[in-house]
Design a protein around this motif. Structure first.
Motif, PDB file in Angstrom:
ATOM      1  N   SER A 229      15.863 -30.110 -59.888  1.00  0.00           N
ATOM      2  CA  SER A 229      15.752 -28.653 -59.908  1.00  0.00           C
ATOM      3  C   SER A 229      15.759 -28.153 -58.477  1.00  0.00           C
ATOM      4  CB  SER A 229      14.466 -28.222 -60.626  1.00  0.00           C
ATOM      5  OG  SER A 229      14.292 -26.823 -60.524  1.00  0.00           O
ATOM      6  N   THR A 230      16.420 -27.013 -58.271  1.00  0.00           N
ATOM      7  CA  THR A 230      16.413 -26.378 -56.961  1.00  0.00           C
ATOM      8  C   THR A 230      15.427 -25.224 -56.890  1.00  0.00           C
ATOM      9  OG1 THR A 230      18.241 -24.935 -57.658  1.00  0.00           O
ATOM     10  CG2 THR A 230      18.815 -26.994 -56.550  1.00  0.00           C
ATOM     11  N   ALA A 231      14.764 -24.916 -58.003  1.00  0.00           N
ATOM     12  CA  ALA A 231      13.797 -23.821 -58.021  1.00  0.00           C
ATOM     13  C   ALA A 231      12.406 -24.284 -57.651  1.00  0.00           C
ATOM     14  CB  ALA A 231      13.773 -23.160 -59.412  1.00  0.00           C
ATOM     15  N   CYS A 232      12.108 -25.562 -57.845  1.00  0.00           N
ATOM     16  CA  CYS A 232      10.754 -26.069 -57.617  1.00  0.00           C
ATOM     17  C   CYS A 232      10.863 -27.572 -57.409  1.00  0.00           C
ATOM     18  CB  CYS A 232       9.849 -25.740 -58.808  1.00  0.00           C
ATOM     19  SG  CYS A 232       8.141 -26.275 -58.617  1.00  0.00           S
ATOM     20  N   TYR A 233       9.879 -28.136 -56.707  1.00  0.00           N
ATOM     21  CA  TYR A 233       9.829 -29.584 -56.507  1.00  0.00           C
ATOM     22  C   TYR A 233       8.484 -30.091 -56.999  1.00  0.00           C
ATOM     23  CZ  TYR A 233      10.641 -34.153 -54.403  1.00  0.00           C
ATOM     24  OH  TYR A 233      10.842 -35.489 -54.215  1.00  0.00           O
ATOM     25  N   CYS A 234       8.503 -31.214 -57.693  1.00  0.00           N
ATOM     26  CA  CYS A 234       7.286 -31.778 -58.264  1.00  0.00           C
ATOM     27  C   CYS A 234       7.212 -33.258 -57.902  1.00  0.00           C
ATOM     28  CB  CYS A 234       7.264 -31.598 -59.788  1.00  0.00           C
ATOM     29  SG  CYS A 234       5.784 -32.278 -60.565  1.00  0.00           S
ATOM     30  N   LEU A 235       6.126 -33.649 -57.232  1.00  0.00           N
ATOM     31  CA  LEU A 235       5.869 -35.046 -56.887  1.00  0.00           C
ATOM     32  C   LEU A 235       4.617 -35.476 -57.639  1.00  0.00           C
ATOM     33  CD1 LEU A 235       6.525 -37.557 -55.218  1.00  0.00           C
ATOM     34  CD2 LEU A 235       5.111 -36.626 -53.386  1.00  0.00           C
ATOM     35  N   LEU A 236       4.797 -36.357 -58.619  1.00  0.00           N
ATOM     36  CA  LEU A 236       3.714 -36.747 -59.516  1.00  0.00           C
ATOM     37  C   LEU A 236       3.095 -38.046 -59.024  1.00  0.00           C
ATOM     38  CD1 LEU A 236       2.446 -35.651 -62.145  1.00  0.00           C
ATOM     39  CD2 LEU A 236       3.860 -37.276 -63.389  1.00  0.00           C
ATOM     40  N   ASP A 237       1.840 -37.967 -58.576  1.00  0.00           N
ATOM     41  CA  ASP A 237       1.082 -39.152 -58.197  1.00  0.00           C
ATOM     42  C   ASP A 237       0.206 -39.600 -59.355  1.00  0.00           C
ATOM     43  OD1 ASP A 237       2.164 -39.409 -55.736  1.00  0.00           O
ATOM     44  OD2 ASP A 237       0.534 -38.419 -54.653  1.00  0.00           O
TER      45      ASP A 237
END
Length: 966
Positions: free
Chosen positions: A655-663
């Protein structure tokens, strides 16, 4: 011709009449063509019509060419084609002077469909010369097509290595017949390049000897001039059955003396089982009896005879360690092998003196050395006694504290782990109150709870919430205590912290969001942060705020696992904003109506709504999902203006609208729009799980005979556990055991809580209440409200002031956790001593350089280096790869400074430990990769060396704190 009717006969007669009329003209013309033409031959076809296929509605063209030919006409299905439908070309061959004629006609789809005969639509050519006629071959015209469904599709299979793979394929019916090709993982399979593959046998794919590389998805591709069809994909798995390796050498005998056992091993690695192959059959360990010789200690043999007396008046004798000799690791002989003796009875003269007179000075010297040695020993003993007395007095003065806990979080910027040791009794069934707790077991909890207050404070704790054991106190020197995610109320006498907000900014607590215009000098009064407890105000949002400028900063909701990082330069110069964050307390409305989704995090709002930033902010939210496997479909949702929830992105999608890094425990978001965000998840399989935090609290009931134990099961997030702590604070409860984590699976089985091992002669519990149960839906769908079950114990005598038991929390056919309870029952509040006390945060926001782990100068140099393109592309992509942020790179590509956004995400991910050594190592690796580009490599090497280590940052922070204290 009779079968074509009158019309056909009339056209034929007319055609013959034309020929009769043209024949004299042709003969006359032929006479002028010379002797070669007069010799005359039958027409010879240089080109005959070919078979053709009509594709869709496109007509086809049939072509004939003959020499010599006066006329050429087409005849289709036994009927002459009208002269007007012919296109003729004529020219003279230069070498022979003969006439060459070429004729063409068009055949449409309608003509072919209207023909109903016993055979296919056909056409031929008839050519005339002055000697006669010649006919060409028949050319058939058919309508081309290709059916959609395969007559036989390939089927997936599992084949052992070196076995034969046969994939069958019968293409759809079609005209012309379809040609077959094979695709493996969307790439064309060629039997020419690989002799192990055969694709010629009836369209089947045959692999003679299967290899591991032959595993993949195979597709049969059928095509002709009309269309192309794909079969269903067949998955081929080439598996390897395990094989034993060679046996290792026999080990040494396990007994050093006598009969023992030795063993040898082998592993199932020759080859190792792959792709579901069978494991090796047989034993991996082989044992055998062995006998080890016992060690033989050495013994002295007899002394030899004395030697002749020497000029020094001495004689010697020797002995050897041979009776017996030491064998098999036995000990050597004790003693000396050489003995000397005076051979004249001490009357031997040296230098005109008796031998004993010569040795007198040496004896005096040895005596003096002994006196010095004994004097030194006496002084050492006195020193040790003095140190022991001093240490005893010091420990007696410090005994009122028990355990000193010094928090080092103030040295490292506010996000550090805190380790405390839990109290244990050696035997929980012994009721001796004088027993000291075992403090050898410790557990560490980390999380972005709050910032350290660098000012000295005098902590005045209220009655403790966490107090399971007597005679144990904690003296806390810092406001940051990251254990259990719990904040207790405490009073402070502190100075106002400097550098909390940018210089010249007036803090307006409680005001709405907006731009602040004050730029003059101001004094900040000591104000508590805008923090509201949900348990005291009836489910109002938990809220905190701070004022930020161009330097950026960090905002934290204490004890909730939620933080906001505003990068440097995100706010325009000469502009300040009051930012806030809040956590919604009421029941969530973010879940879909289908009932398959559950809430995995609190609903977090940051604002104000009109906030304008030049780059994304990093929002960190704690979650309770077990992300170790791919059994979840986790989504990020955002609340719209009409209070409905819209899906922003799926965590795994690009996605270019938001970034999500799941730890493992947190989700780090890069967002640009203020609003309310939450993580929701849908279990894809029954193996999906979420973490539950389990805690047991207890307190004496008003009758002083009954003791109530309450067990809570909540989502494993700091905010959810804070709710439990607030409830227990109001009830006067004590924490009985360290909270533990239980993995709860989506397998529809319930959760059981039971109490066990209660001392039967001291305590009693009502029958049928020792085990309680929560249904699966109660546990799985719980988000805001904690689950609680209570056990009421009654003691037989007021003298029973010790309680020990076990609480088992388990999911049916799932995981289990044991809470071991051992506590002293106090009659009043003053009889107990706090076990754990944590202060409230006095600083929930940091601004400027103090809020970031990476110094601004180094950050700017990294961005200037990596935002520049080189021959291999954008350097920032390599930076993202080395920092393990190499997914969804399209989001960073659209940023003005991709490197700055990557570093902001790294800051958010490492806010707890702030390990700059890993960043320096990553830059050093990138420098090695780009060693061919000397300028870039030298720059990176210089930057990596200028990044301070974690130890230097801690020392620097310590010096700053000492300066502030002074």
């Amino acid at each position: 011709m009779g079968r074509f009717g009158k019309k056909g006969r009339y056209s034929c007669f007319g055609f013959l009449a034309v020929l009769v009329l043209l024949l004299p003209y042709a003969m006359a013309r032929g006479s002028r063509d010379g002797l070669s033409a007069m010799s005359g031959t039958l027409p010879h076809f240089l080109q005959e019509p070919d078979d053709a296929y009509i594709v869709k509605s496109n007509p086809i063209k049939l072509r004939c060419r003959a020499r010599p030919a006066l006329q050429i006409f087409f005849k289709c299905n036994g009927e002459w084609v009208h002269q007007n439908q012919h296109t003729s070309l004529e020219h003279t061959e230069l070498g022979t002077g003969l006439k060459i004629r070429e004729v063409m006609i068009n055949v449409s789809r309608q003509q072919v469909e209207d023909f109903h005969g016993p055979e296919d639509y056909w056409c031929l050519c008839v050519a005339w010369s002055h000697l006669g006629t010649s006919k060409s071959r028949k050319a058939t015209v058919r309508i081309a097509y290709l059916r959609k469904n395969f007559e036989q599709e390939p089927q997936g299979m599992e084949v052992p290595i070196n076995g034969m793979i046969v994939l069958h394929c019968r293409p759809p019916e079609g005209v012309p017949a379809a040609e077959v090709e094979w695709l493996k993982n969307e790439e064309l399979v060629s039997s020419i390049e690989d002799i192990n593959i055969d694709t010629r046998a009836d369209h089947n794919l045959i692999i003679n000897e299967a290899r591991l590389s032959d595993s993949g998805n195979y597709t049969c591709l059928a095509s002709n001039i009309v269309a192309r069809r794909r079969s269903a994909t067949a998955t081929v798995i080439v598996f390897v059955n395990g094989g034993w390796s060679s046996w290792t050498d026999w080990s040494e005998c396990n007994i050093r003396c006598g009969r023992g056992v030795q063993k040898r091993t082998r592993t199932c690695t020759n080859p190792a089982p792959l792709n579901g192959g069978a494991f090796c059959e047989g034993m991996s360990v082989q044992k055998s009896t062995c006998t080890s010789p016992c060690p033989v200690d050495g013994g002295w043999a007899e002394w030899t005879m004395w030697s002749v007396c020497s000029s020094e008046c001495e004689r010697q004798r020797t002995r050897e360690c041979t009776d017996p000799e030491p064998k098999h690791g036995g000990r050597l002989c004790d003693g000396v092998a050489l003995d000397t003796d005076n051979c004249t009875g001490d009357l031997c003269i040296q230098d005109r003196k008796l031998l004993h007179d010569v040795k007198v000075p040496q004896a005096d010297m040895d005596s003096n050395n002994d006196v010095a040695l004994y004097s030194g020993l006496a002084a050492g003993v006195v020193t040790v006694v003095v140190l022991v007395i001093a240490l005893t007095l010091y420990r007696r003065n410090q005994s009122e504290y028990g355990v000193d806990v010094i928090d080092s979080s103030a040295l490292t910027g506010g996000f550090q782990s805190f380790s405390f040791k839990s109290a244990r009794q050696g035997n929980p069934l012994l009721m001796n109150s004088s027993m000291q707790p075992d403090l050898t077991v410790s557990r560490t909890y980390t999380g972005p709870i709050c910032f350290p207050d660098s000012m000295e404070k005098e902590l005045i704790p209220e009655p403790a919430l966490f107090d399971p054991l007597p005679d144990l106190k904690d003296k806390v020197h810092s406001s940051f205590m990251v254990s259990l995610g719990v904040s207790e109320r405490a009073e402070y006498h502190a100075k106002v912290p400097s550098q909390t907000f940018p210089r010249g900014v007036v803090q307006e607590i409680g005001g709405g969001g907006g731009t602040l215009g004050g730029r003059g000098k101001s004094q900040l009064a000591p104000v508590q942060p805008a923090l509201v407890s949900s348990m005291t105000t009836g489910k109002r949002p938990l809220r905190t705020n701070g004022v930020f400028g161009h330097g950026g900063g960090r905002l934290v909701v204490p004890n909730a696992g939620v933080s906001l990082l505003v990068p440097h330069g995100a706010i325009e110069e000469d502009t300040t904003w009051e930012l806030y964050m809040s956590i919604t307390q009421q029941d969530s409305s973010a879940l879909s109506d289908e009932g398959q989704e559950i809430l995995l995090s609190p609903e977090v709002t940051y604002g104000p709504p009109g906030l304008t930033l030049s780059c994304p902010v990093a929002l960190t939210i704690a979650h309770c999902a077990d992300v170790s496997s791919e059994d979840w479909n986790i989504k990020l949702k955002r609340q719209a203006q009409d209070n409905s929830w819209e899906e922003v992105m799926t965590v795994e999608e690009e996605s270019t609208a938001c970034y999500c890094l799941l730890d493992t425990q947190c989700c780090h978001l890069l967002v640009e729009r203020p609003g309310c965000y939450a993580l929701v998840g849908e279990a894809l399989t029954q193996a999906a799980g979420k973490r539950l935090r389990l805690a047991a609290f207890g307190n004496m009931e008003p009758n002083f005979l009954n003791y109530s134990i309450r067990v809570y099961c909540v989502n494993d997030t700091p905010h959810a556990f804070q709710e439990v702590v607030s409830v227990e604070r109001g009830r006067g409860g004590r924490l009985l055991e360290e909270p533990k984590t239980l993995l709860f699976r989506a397998n529809s089985f319930s959760l059981q809580v039971s109490i066990q091992d209660i001392p039967q002669f001291l305590w009693s519990i009502k029958p049928f209440t020792t085990c309680q149960e929560f249904s699966f839906s109660q546990v799985w769908c719980s988000s805001q409200s904690p689950l609680q079950c209570a056990f009421s114990l009654e003691r037989y005598s007021p003298a029973a002031n010790q309680l020990s038991c076990k609480i088992s929390v388990r999911q049916v056919k799932g995981h289990e956790q044991i809470l071991q309870v051992y506590t002293t029952i106090a009659e009043s509040e003053k009889d107990t001593v706090p076990f754990f006390t944590q202060s409230d945060c006095t600083i929930t926001s940091q601004t400027g350089s103090r809020a970031f782990k990476i110094p601004l100068s180094i950050r700017q140099r990294i961005c200037a280096t990596f935002d520049t393109a080189n021959a291999k592309g954008k350097d920032w992509q390599l930076l993202a790869q080395k920092l393990h942020i190499d997914r969804n790179l399209g989001y960073f590509a659209r940023q003005t400074s991709p490197s700055a956004v990557i570093l902001s995400l790294w800051e958010a991910q490492h806010q707890e430990r702030g390990d700059l050594d890993s960043l320096a190592s990553a830059l050093e690796e990138i420098g090695k990769v780009q060693s061919k580009h000397s300028t870039s490599a030298d720059t990176l090497d210089h930057i990596s060396k200028t990044i301070p280590s974690s130890d230097s940052i801690m020392n620097r922070s310590s010096e700053e704190l000492d300066t502030n204290h002074t």
